[in-house]
Design a protein around this motif. Structure first.
Motif, PDB file in Angstrom:
ATOM      1  N   SER A 207      30.523  81.961  58.247  1.00 58.25           N
ATOM      2  CA  SER A 207      30.835  81.641  59.638  1.00 58.25           C
ATOM      3  C   SER A 207      29.556  81.662  60.458  1.00 58.25           C
ATOM      4  O   SER A 207      28.523  82.171  60.022  1.00 58.25           O
ATOM      5  CB  SER A 207      31.812  82.671  60.211  1.00 58.25           C
ATOM      6  N   GLU A 209      29.233  83.458  63.019  1.00 56.71           N
ATOM      7  CA  GLU A 209      29.022  84.862  63.352  1.00 56.71           C
ATOM      8  C   GLU A 209      28.162  85.554  62.300  1.00 56.71           C
ATOM      9  O   GLU A 209      27.364  86.443  62.625  1.00 56.71           O
ATOM     10  CB  GLU A 209      30.368  85.584  63.473  1.00 56.71           C
ATOM     11  N   HIS A 210      28.285  85.152  61.050  1.00 59.40           N
ATOM     12  CA  HIS A 210      27.459  85.733  59.996  1.00 59.40           C
ATOM     13  C   HIS A 210      25.982  85.405  60.213  1.00 59.40           C
ATOM     14  O   HIS A 210      25.105  86.212  59.892  1.00 59.40           O
ATOM     15  CB  HIS A 210      27.901  85.231  58.624  1.00 59.40           C
ATOM     16  N   ARG A 212      24.565  84.852  63.215  1.00 55.98           N
ATOM     17  CA  ARG A 212      24.142  85.684  64.336  1.00 55.98           C
ATOM     18  C   ARG A 212      23.929  87.132  63.881  1.00 55.98           C
ATOM     19  O   ARG A 212      22.950  87.782  64.251  1.00 55.98           O
ATOM     20  CB  ARG A 212      25.197  85.630  65.450  1.00 55.98           C
ATOM     21  N   GLU A 213      24.825  87.608  63.066  1.00 55.53           N
ATOM     22  CA  GLU A 213      24.792  88.984  62.582  1.00 55.53           C
ATOM     23  C   GLU A 213      23.522  89.276  61.778  1.00 55.53           C
ATOM     24  O   GLU A 213      22.856  90.291  62.005  1.00 55.53           O
ATOM     25  CB  GLU A 213      26.029  89.200  61.710  1.00 55.53           C
ATOM     26  N   ALA A 242      24.359  79.507  66.941  1.00 56.35           N
ATOM     27  CA  ALA A 242      24.394  80.953  66.668  1.00 56.35           C
ATOM     28  C   ALA A 242      22.987  81.522  66.535  1.00 56.35           C
ATOM     29  O   ALA A 242      22.725  82.662  66.927  1.00 56.35           O
ATOM     30  CB  ALA A 242      25.191  81.209  65.396  1.00 56.35           C
TER      31      ALA A 242
END
Length: 250
Positions: A207, A209-210, A212-213, A242
């Motif tokens: 994703s 989000e991964h 960004r993480e 991201a």
């Protein structure tokens, strides 16, 4: 300040793009030349071509295919798989590689990293690492497309590779490869904190989000993505969004 990069990955077997999970159940997905052009158009910062069976089959690279892709895209083009000698490095660069990623070849002959970086410059030589966590919690390096456990400590090998002249490390977590559960932040942080050269996080992106993480919680400077692009799960535009605004002090 360094912009974080998104690297589109093409795993190649029999001149076709393939993808599996944890290096198993590999399935054919498409034409590498078409996908290379597509990902460049959609905004990938770099493209990597990994011939996943060259070392196992003990054969040379698909130089004709590498040349076709190199002539068709303008973004930095990374080539890996089957790089065993300095001559192989030369052939890959002559065929169009901007950077050469060395994995099993460096494990077999660590001096290859030094020789290649001295001839072509560290910025063109990458150390690729396939890593898995043992039952005791140790991160160990695997050779031959994840088939051979070398027993070598991953962090020590990363540091050695940097000392020998690698200008960048592609750090792939076998345990997360193709699973889309996110990058292994523990491994990525461990290695990225211990070397002064850029680290590419690999294995597990599922994703935006991964992305960004991994950029917010580790010092990785690039993120490699494959299956989420091949299966149209997340667009490159979303991945770039991201990564945008997350920068590195290195």
């Amino acid at each position: 300040m360094t912009k974080r990069k998104i690297i589109a990955c093409l795993d190649i077997d029999n001149k076709r793009v393939v993808k599996g999970k944890k290096f198993q159940d590999v399935k054919e997905l498409g034409d590498p030349l078409e996908l290379a052009k597509k990902y460049e158009t959609e905004g990938a910062d770099e493209l990597v071509f990994y011939d996943i069976s060259a070392s196992v089959q003990q054969r040379g690279m698909f130089l004709d295919l590498i040349r076709q892709i190199g002539e068709s895209i303008e973004i930095p083009f990374i080539v890996g798989g089957g790089i065993q000698t300095l001559s192989d490095v030369e052939l890959a660069i002559e065929a169009g590689a901007d950077k050469v990623s060395i994995n099993s070849g460096a494990l077999n002959n660590p001096d290859l990293l030094r020789e290649a970086s001295e001839r072509y410059g560290s910025s063109r030589i990458m150390l690729s690492m396939d890593v898995s966590q043992s039952e005791t919690g140790q991160w160990t390096v695997f050779a031959n497309a994840g088939m051979q456990d070398t027993g070598m400590d991953a962090n020590e090998w990363a540091q050695k590779g940097a000392e020998l002249g690698a200008g960048e490390i592609v750090l792939n977590c076998i345990d997360e490869d193709g699973m889309r559960n996110g990058y292994n932040l523990e491994l990525t942080k461990l290695v990225a904190d211990s070397v002064s050269i850029p680290v590419v996080a690999s294995g597990g992106a599922g994703s935006a989000e991964h992305i960004r993480e991994v950029f917010e919680q580790t010092q990785a400077q690039s993120a490699l993505v494959a299956s989420i692009l091949h299966f149209n799960i997340v667009s490159l535009a979303d991945l770039k969004d991201a990564a945008r605004g997350v920068t590195s002090e290195r």
